[in-house]
Motif scaffolding. Structure first.
Motif, PDB file in Angstrom:
ATOM      1  N   ARG A 214      12.217   9.964  -5.858  1.00 59.86           N
ATOM      2  CA  ARG A 214      11.307   9.879  -7.008  1.00 59.86           C
ATOM      3  C   ARG A 214      10.297   8.744  -6.820  1.00 59.86           C
ATOM      4  NH1 ARG A 214      13.250  11.194 -12.068  1.00 59.86           N
ATOM      5  NH2 ARG A 214      11.249  10.415 -12.853  1.00 59.86           N
ATOM      6  N   ILE A 215      10.741   7.653  -6.216  1.00 62.59           N
ATOM      7  CA  ILE A 215       9.856   6.507  -5.997  1.00 62.59           C
ATOM      8  C   ILE A 215       8.793   6.836  -4.948  1.00 62.59           C
ATOM      9  CG2 ILE A 215       9.759   4.143  -5.093  1.00 62.59           C
ATOM     10  CD1 ILE A 215      12.499   3.684  -6.446  1.00 62.59           C
ATOM     11  N   THR A 216       9.196   7.452  -3.834  1.00 60.61           N
ATOM     12  CA  THR A 216       8.234   7.689  -2.752  1.00 60.61           C
ATOM     13  C   THR A 216       7.302   8.859  -3.008  1.00 60.61           C
ATOM     14  OG1 THR A 216       9.860   9.032  -1.538  1.00 60.61           O
ATOM     15  CG2 THR A 216       9.730   6.688  -0.983  1.00 60.61           C
ATOM     16  N   THR A 217       7.649   9.733  -3.949  1.00 60.53           N
ATOM     17  CA  THR A 217       6.768  10.873  -4.237  1.00 60.53           C
ATOM     18  C   THR A 217       5.911  10.658  -5.487  1.00 60.53           C
ATOM     19  OG1 THR A 217       8.539  11.968  -5.503  1.00 60.53           O
ATOM     20  CG2 THR A 217       8.339  12.533  -3.168  1.00 60.53           C
ATOM     21  N   PRO A 223       4.039   2.715 -11.296  1.00 60.98           N
ATOM     22  CA  PRO A 223       4.970   1.631 -10.929  1.00 60.98           C
ATOM     23  C   PRO A 223       5.799   1.972  -9.704  1.00 60.98           C
ATOM     24  CG  PRO A 223       4.932   1.891 -13.306  1.00 60.98           C
ATOM     25  CD  PRO A 223       4.125   3.027 -12.747  1.00 60.98           C
ATOM     26  N   GLU A 224       6.245   3.243  -9.609  1.00 63.74           N
ATOM     27  CA  GLU A 224       7.035   3.642  -8.452  1.00 63.74           C
ATOM     28  C   GLU A 224       6.232   3.487  -7.159  1.00 63.74           C
ATOM     29  OE1 GLU A 224       8.551   6.148 -11.937  1.00 63.74           O
ATOM     30  OE2 GLU A 224       6.675   5.238 -11.273  1.00 63.74           O
ATOM     31  N   ALA A 225       4.997   3.981  -7.170  1.00 68.84           N
ATOM     32  CA  ALA A 225       4.159   3.907  -5.974  1.00 68.84           C
ATOM     33  C   ALA A 225       3.814   2.465  -5.627  1.00 68.84           C
ATOM     34  CB  ALA A 225       2.879   4.725  -6.173  1.00 68.84           C
ATOM     35  N   ARG A 226       3.615   1.633  -6.638  1.00 75.72           N
ATOM     36  CA  ARG A 226       3.310   0.222  -6.369  1.00 75.72           C
ATOM     37  C   ARG A 226       4.473  -0.454  -5.655  1.00 75.72           C
ATOM     38  NH1 ARG A 226       1.537  -2.359 -11.891  1.00 75.72           N
ATOM     39  NH2 ARG A 226       1.911  -4.261 -10.655  1.00 75.72           N
ATOM     40  N   VAL A 227       5.675  -0.179  -6.081  1.00 75.34           N
ATOM     41  CA  VAL A 227       6.847  -0.779  -5.434  1.00 75.34           C
ATOM     42  C   VAL A 227       6.987  -0.261  -4.005  1.00 75.34           C
ATOM     43  CG1 VAL A 227       9.377  -0.890  -5.460  1.00 75.34           C
ATOM     44  CG2 VAL A 227       8.082  -1.242  -7.574  1.00 75.34           C
ATOM     45  N   ALA A 228       6.884   1.065  -3.831  1.00 71.65           N
ATOM     46  CA  ALA A 228       7.000   1.638  -2.492  1.00 71.65           C
ATOM     47  C   ALA A 228       5.924   1.094  -1.562  1.00 71.65           C
ATOM     48  CB  ALA A 228       6.913   3.161  -2.567  1.00 71.65           C
ATOM     49  N   ASP A 229       4.683   1.029  -2.043  1.00 66.62           N
ATOM     50  CA  ASP A 229       3.583   0.534  -1.213  1.00 66.62           C
ATOM     51  C   ASP A 229       3.810  -0.924  -0.808  1.00 66.62           C
ATOM     52  OD1 ASP A 229       2.338   2.977  -1.428  1.00 66.62           O
ATOM     53  OD2 ASP A 229       0.878   2.327  -2.941  1.00 66.62           O
ATOM     54  N   ALA A 230       4.282  -1.734  -1.749  1.00 66.03           N
ATOM     55  CA  ALA A 230       4.500  -3.157  -1.462  1.00 66.03           C
ATOM     56  C   ALA A 230       5.588  -3.346  -0.418  1.00 66.03           C
ATOM     57  CB  ALA A 230       4.863  -3.896  -2.744  1.00 66.03           C
ATOM     58  N   MET A 231       6.689  -2.627  -0.556  1.00 59.44           N
ATOM     59  CA  MET A 231       7.796  -2.787   0.379  1.00 59.44           C
ATOM     60  C   MET A 231       7.442  -2.276   1.761  1.00 59.44           C
ATOM     61  SD  MET A 231      11.083  -1.870  -2.023  1.00 59.44           S
ATOM     62  CE  MET A 231      12.275  -2.288  -0.732  1.00 59.44           C
ATOM     63  N   ARG A 232       6.713  -1.148   1.824  1.00 57.40           N
ATOM     64  CA  ARG A 232       6.344  -0.587   3.119  1.00 57.40           C
ATOM     65  C   ARG A 232       5.292  -1.443   3.817  1.00 57.40           C
ATOM     66  NH1 ARG A 232       6.174   5.617   1.015  1.00 57.40           N
ATOM     67  NH2 ARG A 232       4.525   4.687  -0.249  1.00 57.40           N
ATOM     68  N   ALA A 233       4.399  -2.045   3.059  1.00 56.24           N
ATOM     69  CA  ALA A 233       3.354  -2.884   3.653  1.00 56.24           C
ATOM     70  C   ALA A 233       3.890  -4.249   4.060  1.00 56.24           C
ATOM     71  CB  ALA A 233       2.190  -3.048   2.675  1.00 56.24           C
ATOM     72  N   HIS A 234       4.946  -4.705   3.402  1.00 55.61           N
ATOM     73  CA  HIS A 234       5.493  -6.033   3.663  1.00 55.61           C
ATOM     74  C   HIS A 234       7.016  -5.956   3.804  1.00 55.61           C
ATOM     75  CE1 HIS A 234       1.531  -7.629   2.535  1.00 55.61           C
ATOM     76  NE2 HIS A 234       1.588  -6.816   1.491  1.00 55.61           N
TER      77      HIS A 234
END
Length: 333
Positions: A214-217, A223-234
Motif C-alpha cells: 500500500r505504501i509503495t503503490t 504520506p505513503e509516497a513521501r515516506v517511500a521516496d525518502a527511504m529509497r532516496a536515503h
C-alpha cells in the motif's frame, strides 16, 4: 487492487512455521532455520506462502514505515533525509545523531524530551568507537531515536502531551494503530512494548506485506509516497553504512525494504509486489538470504540479488558451506 477495508484481527497462536533455510556444511544439512514467508503479486494475490502467514506476529521495526506514514498523515512536515530517519533503525553514526537533534530542534525540544531506552549505537563499528571513547549509552544513540524525535515533533505540532507520547492511549499512538490497521487491512491483534519503549502492534505477516505494498503503490505526494521516496532516496539514513537493507535498496531499483529484530523483514516494489519474512529463531544469517530468495520469487532479477545470497560457513579458515534458502523458495521450482 489493494483496498482499505479492515478485516478481523489475526489469530494469536503459536505460529506453524516451516523450514525456510538450511545450513549446509560439507554437503550435509547441519541445521535448519524455520520461519514463514509470503510473496504477493502486484494485485495483492498470494503467489507463495510458506509456514504461517496468517498468525499474529510482532513486526518489530519492520513496522516503522507504517508508523512514519501515520505521523506524516498527522502533520509531520519532514521530507528527505529527516523523514527517512523518522522510519529508521539507525546505526548511531554522527549523521543519525545530528538528524535526530535537528528534528528535536524543529520541535523546540532537546534530547531530554526523548523517552526511548538509552543504548549504545547499533552499528558494530560505531559502537566499538563509542566504547573506546568512554561514551555512555544515550537515548540519542539508540537506534530508534529518529522515530522518537519525530513522535515528539508531531505531538508538539498537534498540541498533544509530550511526557506520555509512548502511552498506547496517547492520540499519536492511537493514530498509528489506526493507520496500521488501514494499511495492513486487519485489526491489530495485540499491543505490547517494543525494545525502545514504543507501543508494538501485532498484525499478520500477510498484513505486513499488504501494508508495504500500500505504501509503495500510493499516489505521488501522499504520506505513503513521501515516506517511500525518502527511504529509497536515503537508505543509509534509514539504516547505516554497510547495512544489508540499505544495500538491497541500492541494488533493486524502486525497492522499499525494512528489517526488524527477531528475524523480520518486509519489502515492496512500486507495482505492489511485496514479500514479508519471519525467521523463527530471529537469525539474521537466514533473514537476508531468505528475503533475497523471496524477492526472486516475486520476479526481481536474481542477478541483482547475488550479494544477498548469504555469507559462507567456514571451517579451518576456509569456506565449507553456506546458508541456503529452502527449495520451496527456489524461483525455478
Amino acid at each position: 487492487m489493494y483496498t482499505s477495508s479492515v478485516a478481523d484481527p489475526p489469530v494469536v497462536r503459536e505460529p506453524l512455521h516451516a523450514p525456510v533455510a538450511h545450513l549446509i556444511r560439507g554437503g550435509m544439512t547441519e541445521g535448519i532455520h524455520y520461519g514463514s514467508v509470503v510473496v504477493l503479486g502486484a494485485g495483492g494475490e498470494v503467489r507463495l506462502q510458506i509456514g504461517d502467514i496468517e498468525a499474529a506476529c510482532y513486526p518489530r521495526s519492520a513496522l516503522k514505515p507504517v508508523q512514519a506514514v501515520a505521523m506524516v498523515r498527522a502533520g509531520l512536515p519532514l521530507d528527505g533525509e529527516l523523514l527517512s530517519l523518522a522510519a529508521a533503525s539507525h546505526s548511531g553514526e554522527e549523521r543519525h545523531l545530528a538528524g535526530a537533534r535537528r528534528i528535536l530542534e524543529l520541535a523546540g525540544l532537546t534530547e531530554d524530551a526523548l523517552r526511548n531506552t538509552p543504548d549504545l549505537p547499533f552499528g558494530p563499528a560505531v559502537r566499538e568507537a563509542w566504547l573506546r571513547e568512554g561514551r555512555p549509552a544515550s537515548r540519542l544513540a539508540q537506534n530508534c531515536s529518529g522515530k522518537h524525535a519525530a513522535m515528539l515533533y508531531v505531538s508538539r505540532l498537534n498540541g498533544w502531551s509530550l511526557d506520555d507520547y509512548l502511552d498506547p492511549r496517547h492520540p499519536l499512538q492511537q493514530a498509528i494503530a489506526e493507520i496500521a490497521e488501514d494499511l495492513s487491512g486487519q485489526r491489530v491483534a495485540q499491543v505490547s512494548v517494543d525494545g525502545c519503549g514504543a507501543p508494538l502492534f501485532a498484525v499478520s505477516l500477510h498484513g505486513l506485506a499488504r501494508a508495504a505494498a500500500r505504501i509503495t503503490t500510493a499516489a505521488p505526494g501522499t504520506p505513503e509516497a513521501r515516506v517511500a521516496d525518502a527511504m529509497r532516496a536515503h537508505p543509509e539514513m534509514a539504516s547505516g553504512a554497510g547495512r544489508d537493507v540499505a544495500a538491497l535498496m541500492r541494488a533493486v531499483p524502486g525497492l522499499l525494504t525494512k528489517d526488524g529484530f527477531e528475524g523480520v523483514q518486509v519489502a515492496a516494489l512500486p507495482d505492489g509486489r511485496a514479500v514479508a519474512v519471519k525467521i523463527a529463531d530471529g537469525a539474521d544469517r537466514a533473514r537476508v538470504p531468505v528475503t533475497a530468495a523471496a524477492l526472486a520469487r516475486a520476479g526481481v532479477d536474481p542477478a541483482a540479488l547475488t550479494a544477498f545470497a548469504g555469507e559462507p560457513l567456514f571451517g579451518g579458515g576456509r569456506p565449507v558451506g553456506s546458508v541456503r534458502p529452502a527449495r520451496a523458495l527456489d524461483p525455478l521450482t
